[in-house]
Write an enzyme that holds these catalytic residues in place. Structure first.
Site, PDB file in Angstrom:
ATOM      1  N   THR A 228       0.834  -1.193   0.000  1.00  0.00           N
ATOM      2  CA  THR A 228       0.000   0.000   0.000  1.00  0.00           C
ATOM      3  C   THR A 228       0.874   1.250   0.000  1.00  0.00           C
ATOM      4  OG1 THR A 228      -0.080   0.134   2.429  1.00  0.00           O
ATOM      5  CG2 THR A 228      -1.833  -1.125   1.340  1.00  0.00           C
TER       6      THR A 228
ATOM      7  N   GLY B 178      14.828  -5.198   2.393  1.00  0.00           N
ATOM      8  CA  GLY B 178      14.979  -4.006   3.216  1.00  0.00           C
ATOM      9  C   GLY B 178      15.220  -4.293   4.679  1.00  0.00           C
TER      10      GLY B 178
ATOM     11  N   HIS C  12      11.450  -5.123  -1.889  1.00  0.00           N
ATOM     12  CA  HIS C  12      11.759  -6.489  -2.313  1.00  0.00           C
ATOM     13  C   HIS C  12      10.944  -6.935  -3.526  1.00  0.00           C
ATOM     14  CE1 HIS C  12       8.364  -7.044   0.487  1.00  0.00           C
ATOM     15  NE2 HIS C  12       8.041  -8.049  -0.295  1.00  0.00           N
TER      16      HIS C  12
ATOM     17  N   HIS D 170       2.584  10.032   6.048  1.00  0.00           N
ATOM     18  CA  HIS D 170       3.825  10.511   5.436  1.00  0.00           C
ATOM     19  C   HIS D 170       4.279  11.808   6.105  1.00  0.00           C
ATOM     20  CE1 HIS D 170       2.611   8.173   1.570  1.00  0.00           C
ATOM     21  NE2 HIS D 170       3.442   7.462   2.304  1.00  0.00           N
TER      22      HIS D 170
ATOM     23  N   GLN E  62       4.627 -12.103   0.501  1.00  0.00           N
ATOM     24  CA  GLN E  62       3.778 -10.953   0.213  1.00  0.00           C
ATOM     25  C   GLN E  62       2.535 -11.442  -0.520  1.00  0.00           C
ATOM     26  OE1 GLN E  62       5.315  -7.816   0.897  1.00  0.00           O
ATOM     27  NE2 GLN E  62       3.427  -6.683   0.616  1.00  0.00           N
TER      28      GLN E  62
ATOM     29  N   THR F 276       8.214  -7.971   4.922  1.00  0.00           N
ATOM     30  CA  THR F 276       8.431  -9.393   4.701  1.00  0.00           C
ATOM     31  C   THR F 276       9.208  -9.607   3.409  1.00  0.00           C
ATOM     32  OG1 THR F 276       7.298 -11.542   4.547  1.00  0.00           O
ATOM     33  CG2 THR F 276       6.208  -9.658   3.536  1.00  0.00           C
TER      34      THR F 276
ATOM     35  N   SER G 103       0.811   4.645   2.032  1.00  0.00           N
ATOM     36  CA  SER G 103       0.174   5.085   3.270  1.00  0.00           C
ATOM     37  C   SER G 103      -0.629   6.355   3.064  1.00  0.00           C
ATOM     38  CB  SER G 103       1.235   5.328   4.354  1.00  0.00           C
ATOM     39  OG  SER G 103       1.878   4.129   4.705  1.00  0.00           O
TER      40      SER G 103
END
Length: 262
Positions: free
Chosen positions: A93, A184, A151, A100, A261, A256, A95
């Protein structure tokens, strides 16, 4: 797995925000008071509504967010200026804009011209663009560096397209913004140490690798937890000592690997 509705509701409205005096400020984020009233019909109106509703107080952050057209970083253009999270596919998503703003304002003391920033779970590239305008403002000769890592290679490719669409081709070509595909959770050591690290997905526990890649001084903004999540602020002092502070409760998609995912 969290339902889309659960992710939407919690990500839009972080709760139990605690001030430096320890006073709960949850009522400020009630949907009737704030976030639902911050949506706009243009990017500038969105940012101004965030300011009017007290979700954004920094003039520097407001200027940076106005320079980044959110419509270039979402799939559903009709909802680009809504103060709500949106799916960007691959179980990821973007945010809500007020989240932010929270992140950028929290990291702002470490986002001077010339600073280095790592954005983990960079997704659409939106936060990388905001951070770029903060550390490489047009008014300054000194330019910073923003590294975005995700990722999902397809999201990395899409984020580069989004950044170029948003007028940041020269920053990409000059290496002031670098988007990479990778895990990450391990950070990105080649670009460190970083003055600021932002994580846009929830880690089950605080990754030590990210703390290790903070500069001295430096700050990490990261959601931590599984079912119960909190934003954790990690500060590393000039002498290398590390302190942690719980800021507020949220609900993010998990940090993850690609296989998990959904």
């Amino acid at each position: 797995m969290l339902t889309a509705r659960a992710i939407w509701t919690a990500a839009v409205f972080p709760h139990n925000i605690v001030s430096t005096t320890g006073a709960t400020q949850a009522s400020k984020l009630h949907p009737g008071n704030m976030a639902w009233r911050s949506s706009g019909t243009s990017n500038e109106e969105l940012v101004e509504n965030l300011r009017r509703n007290g979700l954004l107080t920094s003039a520097r952050v407001a200027t940076a967010m106005k320079q980044v057209d959110r419509a270039n970083y979402v799939l559903e253009k009709a909802y680009a200026y809504h103060d709500s999270p949106q799916s960007i596919s691959y179980g990821a998503t973007i945010s809500a804009p007020h989240m932010h703003a929270h992140a950028a304002e929290n990291l702002l003391p470490f986002l001077d011209p010339g600073s280095k920033v790592l954005d983990i779970g960079s997704g659409s590239g939106y936060t990388c663009a905001v951070f770029h305008h903060l550390v490489s403002p047009l008014s300054e000769e000194k330019k910073g560096k923003v590294v975005g890592i995700d990722h999902i290679p397809e999201l990395v490719d899409w984020s580069i397209q989004n950044l170029r669409k948003d007028g940041l081709s020269s920053a990409l070509d000059a290496g002031n913004i670098q988007m990479v595909a990778g895990d990450g959770r391990q950070g990105y050591p080649p670009g460190g140490p970083y003055d600021a690290i932002h994580v846009g997905a929830a880690a089950p526990t605080l990754p030590q690798a990210l703390v290790d890649q903070l500069a001295c001084p430096g700050r990490l903004f990261i959601p931590v937890g599984v079912y119960s999540q909190d934003i954790i602020q990690v500060d590393k002092a000039e002498d290398g000592s590390v302190t942690r502070k719980k800021l507020f409760a949220v609900q993010y998609v998990p940090l993850t690997d690609k296989e998990k995912q959904s």
